[in-house]
Design a protein around this motif. Sequence first.
Motif, PDB file in Angstrom:
ATOM      1  N   ILE A   1       0.840  -1.202   0.000  1.00  0.00           N
ATOM      2  CA  ILE A   1       0.000   0.000   0.000  1.00  0.00           C
ATOM      3  C   ILE A   1       0.872   1.247   0.000  1.00  0.00           C
ATOM      4  O   ILE A   1       0.656   2.175  -0.791  1.00  0.00           O
ATOM      5  N   LEU A   2       1.877   1.267   0.868  1.00  0.00           N
ATOM      6  CA  LEU A   2       2.802   2.413   0.900  1.00  0.00           C
ATOM      7  C   LEU A   2       3.561   2.551  -0.413  1.00  0.00           C
ATOM      8  O   LEU A   2       3.748   3.657  -0.921  1.00  0.00           O
ATOM      9  N   PHE A   3       3.981   1.444  -0.976  1.00  0.00           N
ATOM     10  CA  PHE A   3       4.712   1.450  -2.242  1.00  0.00           C
ATOM     11  C   PHE A   3       3.849   2.030  -3.364  1.00  0.00           C
ATOM     12  O   PHE A   3       4.316   2.845  -4.161  1.00  0.00           O
ATOM     13  N   TYR A   4       2.586   1.616  -3.406  1.00  0.00           N
ATOM     14  CA  TYR A   4       1.674   2.129  -4.428  1.00  0.00           C
ATOM     15  C   TYR A   4       1.565   3.648  -4.351  1.00  0.00           C
ATOM     16  O   TYR A   4       1.677   4.349  -5.362  1.00  0.00           O
ATOM     17  N   TYR A   5       1.369   4.180  -3.133  1.00  0.00           N
ATOM     18  CA  TYR A   5       1.213   5.628  -2.992  1.00  0.00           C
ATOM     19  C   TYR A   5       2.514   6.371  -3.297  1.00  0.00           C
ATOM     20  O   TYR A   5       2.484   7.466  -3.851  1.00  0.00           O
ATOM     21  N   GLN A   6       3.645   5.773  -2.976  1.00  0.00           N
ATOM     22  CA  GLN A   6       4.921   6.400  -3.311  1.00  0.00           C
ATOM     23  C   GLN A   6       5.148   6.419  -4.821  1.00  0.00           C
ATOM     24  O   GLN A   6       5.609   7.424  -5.374  1.00  0.00           O
ATOM     25  N   VAL A   7       4.821   5.312  -5.487  1.00  0.00           N
ATOM     26  CA  VAL A   7       4.964   5.262  -6.946  1.00  0.00           C
ATOM     27  C   VAL A   7       4.017   6.267  -7.594  1.00  0.00           C
ATOM     28  O   VAL A   7       4.406   7.009  -8.500  1.00  0.00           O
TER      29      VAL A   7
END
Length: 158
Positions: free
Chosen positions: A24-30
């Motif tokens: 989830i964090l990775f998605y928002y960072q990308v």
Amino acid sequence: MKLINHTLTLLSAILFVLISLWAILFYYQVLKQVKKTIDEGLADYKIVVIDKLKDDSLIVEQDTFEENNYLIKRVDEKFALQVRDTYRDTVVFSNLKNKTYQTRLLTTAFVASNGKYYEMKLISHEIDKSKLIQKIATSLFWLYLLLFASSILSTILS
């Protein structure tokens, strides 16, 4: 159940939760990085368009995004001086594709060589969040599968 099996089951559950949170964090960072890159491209494109339109005779006011990725309308000086470059997500209808799609929109104002003020809205190319989510989900599926298989293999071998 052996203690090792219980430990590996607990470890697998913890890894599943941690990797889900990471995803989830990775998605928002990308997504944040994609938007930042698009915004930088829009800012560069703004400079190119304004430079091209310095001569007032080339400015054609238009109400829809057709072959150009920008709209221009004449505004008064007071309004133009209050406009700050703003970026936001928006939905645009494409007559060519006959569908709506998400884009980034930059709203700005500029003054032409003859002193007239204009508001300009520029759009980016399509942002397909569903494809981004699909790619991340596919990658995570394979990661989960690999972790699950390795935990089962380590259980069997121990």
